[in-house]
Write a protein that holds these residues in place. Structure first.
Motif, PDB file in Angstrom:
ATOM      1  N   UNK A  13       6.131 -39.922  32.980  1.00  0.00           N
ATOM      2  CA  UNK A  13       6.633 -38.556  32.804  1.00  0.00           C
ATOM      3  C   UNK A  13       8.141 -38.452  32.637  1.00  0.00           C
ATOM      4  N   UNK A  14       8.922 -39.200  33.368  1.00  0.00           N
ATOM      5  CA  UNK A  14      10.375 -39.045  33.294  1.00  0.00           C
ATOM      6  C   UNK A  14      11.020 -39.934  32.238  1.00  0.00           C
ATOM      7  N   UNK A  15      10.739 -41.211  32.292  1.00  0.00           N
ATOM      8  CA  UNK A  15      11.410 -42.163  31.400  1.00  0.00           C
ATOM      9  C   UNK A  15      10.730 -42.281  30.037  1.00  0.00           C
ATOM     10  N   UNK A  16       9.556 -41.706  29.901  1.00  0.00           N
ATOM     11  CA  UNK A  16       8.755 -41.788  28.678  1.00  0.00           C
ATOM     12  C   UNK A  16       8.491 -43.234  28.255  1.00  0.00           C
ATOM     13  N   UNK A  17       8.254 -44.105  29.247  1.00  0.00           N
ATOM     14  CA  UNK A  17       7.877 -45.482  28.964  1.00  0.00           C
ATOM     15  C   UNK A  17       6.383 -45.514  28.672  1.00  0.00           C
ATOM     16  N   UNK A  18       5.951 -46.256  27.659  1.00  0.00           N
ATOM     17  CA  UNK A  18       4.526 -46.301  27.333  1.00  0.00           C
ATOM     18  C   UNK A  18       3.707 -46.918  28.457  1.00  0.00           C
ATOM     19  N   UNK A  19       2.479 -46.438  28.603  1.00  0.00           N
ATOM     20  CA  UNK A  19       1.572 -46.957  29.624  1.00  0.00           C
ATOM     21  C   UNK A  19       0.425 -47.677  28.926  1.00  0.00           C
ATOM     22  N   UNK A  20       0.342 -48.965  29.158  1.00  0.00           N
ATOM     23  CA  UNK A  20      -0.735 -49.769  28.582  1.00  0.00           C
ATOM     24  C   UNK A  20      -1.948 -49.728  29.511  1.00  0.00           C
ATOM     25  N   UNK A  21      -3.142 -49.708  28.940  1.00  0.00           N
ATOM     26  CA  UNK A  21      -4.372 -49.798  29.726  1.00  0.00           C
ATOM     27  C   UNK A  21      -4.873 -48.496  30.307  1.00  0.00           C
ATOM     28  N   UNK A  22      -4.345 -47.360  29.853  1.00  0.00           N
ATOM     29  CA  UNK A  22      -4.847 -46.068  30.330  1.00  0.00           C
ATOM     30  C   UNK A  22      -6.121 -45.717  29.564  1.00  0.00           C
ATOM     31  N   UNK A  23      -7.064 -45.110  30.248  1.00  0.00           N
ATOM     32  CA  UNK A  23      -8.311 -44.673  29.627  1.00  0.00           C
ATOM     33  C   UNK A  23      -8.154 -43.229  29.167  1.00  0.00           C
ATOM     34  N   UNK A  24      -8.377 -43.000  27.868  1.00  0.00           N
ATOM     35  CA  UNK A  24      -8.238 -41.694  27.233  1.00  0.00           C
ATOM     36  C   UNK A  24      -9.632 -41.249  26.794  1.00  0.00           C
ATOM     37  N   UNK A  25     -10.186 -40.224  27.463  1.00  0.00           N
ATOM     38  CA  UNK A  25     -11.544 -39.756  27.173  1.00  0.00           C
ATOM     39  C   UNK A  25     -11.504 -38.356  26.598  1.00  0.00           C
ATOM     40  N   UNK A  26     -12.303 -38.133  25.548  1.00  0.00           N
ATOM     41  CA  UNK A  26     -12.416 -36.825  24.910  1.00  0.00           C
ATOM     42  C   UNK A  26     -13.817 -36.302  25.192  1.00  0.00           C
ATOM     43  N   UNK A  27     -13.875 -35.073  25.724  1.00  0.00           N
ATOM     44  CA  UNK A  27     -15.131 -34.456  26.142  1.00  0.00           C
ATOM     45  C   UNK A  27     -15.274 -33.111  25.437  1.00  0.00           C
ATOM     46  N   UNK A  28     -16.483 -32.783  24.996  1.00  0.00           N
ATOM     47  CA  UNK A  28     -16.694 -31.482  24.358  1.00  0.00           C
ATOM     48  C   UNK A  28     -16.357 -30.385  25.358  1.00  0.00           C
TER      49      UNK A  28
END
Length: 128
Positions: A13-28
């Motif tokens: 959130x603060x430094x805007x450093x990329x986060x590897x390995x996060x799970x991104x789920x899209x739900x209806x």
């Protein structure tokens, strides 16, 4: 129906450093019967590959009075070192790629568990 797409950029959130390995789920966004539409894991740049989403025909957005010209989805992002994030009401238009930026907040193991909230809601981005 046509196809629209969504990708994500997940970062601290603060430094805007990329986060590897996060799970991104899209739900209806169907409250009665939510359905998982796709899940991706972020790469070393904090980005995901796109997820295809069925969306109403693009002509519907050209004239007033037509049904909603987009598909609404909800997003959940998880990572063991960060608090879970939710984004509700993301709009997916046919033929467009929505890029959702998700700032993550690190977990704080020093806060009493009953005082810590592990779920945060953020506003959806505008389609780019």
């Amino acid at each position: 129906m046509e196809l629209g797409y969504i990708t994500a950029r997940i970062y601290t959130s603060d430094a805007e450093l990329p986060i590897e390995g996060a799970s991104f789920s899209v739900i209806s966004a169907d409250e009665n019967a939510p359905k998982l539409l796709g899940t991706r894991i972020t790469d070393e740049n904090g980005k995901t590959t796109s997820i295809e989403i069925e969306a109403p025909n693009s002509e519907l957005s050209q004239s007033p009075g037509n049904p909603t010209p987009y598909t609404s989805v909800n997003i959940r992002v998880d990572h063991p070192d960060f608090n879970t994030r939710y984004v509700e009401g993301v709009q997916i238009f046919a033929g467009q790629v929505a890029v959702q930026n998700v700032p993550m907040i690190p977990t704080d193991d020093h806060i009493e568990p009953d005082l810590k909230s592990d779920t945060y809601y953020i506003e959806p981005n505008i389609n780019l």
